[in-house]
Design an enzyme around this catalytic site. Structure first.
Site, PDB file in Angstrom:
ATOM      1  CE1 TYR A 149      -3.159   2.940   0.334  1.00 36.02           C
ATOM      2  CE2 TYR A 149      -3.751   2.136   2.516  1.00 36.02           C
ATOM      3  CZ  TYR A 149      -3.938   3.025   1.476  1.00 36.02           C
ATOM      4  OH  TYR A 149      -4.900   4.001   1.570  1.00 36.02           O
ATOM      5  CE  LYS A 177      -6.261   1.635  -0.953  1.00 36.51           C
ATOM      6  NZ  LYS A 177      -6.928   1.688   0.384  1.00 36.51           N
ATOM      7  CB  VAL A 217      -8.179  -1.017  -2.956  1.00 36.91           C
ATOM      8  CG1 VAL A 217      -8.623  -1.236  -1.505  1.00 36.91           C
ATOM      9  CG2 VAL A 217      -7.429  -2.239  -3.476  1.00 36.91           C
TER      10      VAL A 217
END
Length: 308
Positions: A149, A177, A217
């Site tokens: 992320y 992400k 996401v």
């Protein structure tokens, strides 16, 4: 005749977690305790009604800074039991402490998670060598696939392009992400690795597809999931006009959900719809009447019904 650059291997599109994932809020009861029945109901709604291929639990939108390790594990178990037979459950385990992150990763694997979301260590701003060591140690700790992320505006440090390229060599680091908001950087990494990039910014879902991402996401996808999936599928089918029309339609909610912290407005909208949500935990505060009115207007602008 085509000429392949030596650093740009041909990529088959891989979607290890599907096209649409929602960073699910964590429902609480009126007194602020964990609502596991509500979590199961919400997970079913997001998969069955909003078309989610996977759910991320214990992310920031799930208020992970204010849930205990025990609550995190119980939440994973509840969501896996509810939807794990038809959607993947990705557990947020990232902290700014490598040892604690590894502990959470092991607990998530034991609880039945299908993958891990690991955020860049925040606040302490490690150098790139520290990020490489951190992410590698977490990926080594379980048998689960890992989604990195990258969110520098919150973590304080980006995952540099070269660091991502090196991390892609790890067999269990499979996805990112991407909330960096830098499509040039995204282009370089998607051209040089087989990492599956998922937009971490709802409004960039469509433009990011053009440079090699595979899905999103999302946060607004609590409400826009089914239409967002249609948008991605239209793009994949070469129907750019339909994809663009859906992007433009949903843009007011893609952006409006972040007028304050996304979880605040998502919980307000879910509550209005009679779905499990409950209050947010301090230091967050629940949506004001004015914020709810604006959310209602954003939904109307996106031609989505908001309960009266």
């Amino acid at each position: 005749m085509t000429h392949d650059h030596p650093d740009t291997p041909a990529r088959a599109v891989s979607r290890p977690f599907g096209r649409v994932l929602t960073a699910m809020v964590t429902p609480f009861t009126a007194d602020g305790s964990l609502d596991l029945d509500g979590a199961a109901r919400l997970a079913n709604h997001l998969v069955d009604e909003q078309g989610n291929d996977a759910l991320v639990v214990n992310g920031t939108t799930g208020e992970s800074p204010t849930t205990t390790d025990t609550e995190k594990e119980r939440l994973i178990r509840a969501v896996v039991e509810a939807v794990g037979d038809r959607a993947k459950v990705v557990a947020g385990v990232g902290t700014n402490d490598t040892r604690h992150t590894i502990e959470l990763a092991a607990a998530a694997e034991k609880a039945g998670a299908h993958g891990l979301l690991v955020v860049t260590p925040y606040y302490n701003k490690p150098p790139q060598s520290g990020l490489l060591r951190h992410f590698t140690a977490v990926a080594d700790a379980t048998g689960l696939p890992v989604m990195l992320y990258d969110i520098p505006h919150r973590a304080g440090v980006p995952i540099a392009t070269e660091t991502l390229v090196r991390l892609a060599e790890h067999p269990r680091i499979v996805a990112v992400k991407d909330a960096k908001g830098d499509l040039t950087a995204t282009s370089w990494v998607t051209s040089r690795t087989s990492l599956a990039f998922y937009s971490g910014e709802d409004s960039l879902t469509l433009p990011a597809l053009a440079v090699g991402t595979v899905g999103v996401v999302g946060t607004s996808t609590h409400f826009t999931g089914a239409l967002t999936k249609q948008m991605i599928e239209a793009y994949d089918a070469g129907d750019n006009a339909t994809a663009l029309a859906l992007h433009r339609r949903l843009l007011p909610l893609y952006t409006g959900i972040f007028r304050t912290q996304g979880v605040i407005l998502v919980k307000a909208g879910l509550t209005a719809a009679g779905l499990p949500a409950g209050p947010v935990r301090p230091p967050l505060v629940d949506a004001t009447d004015d914020e709810i009115a604006q959310l209602r207007a954003d939904c109307a602008a996106a031609d989505l019904e908001f309960p009266a």
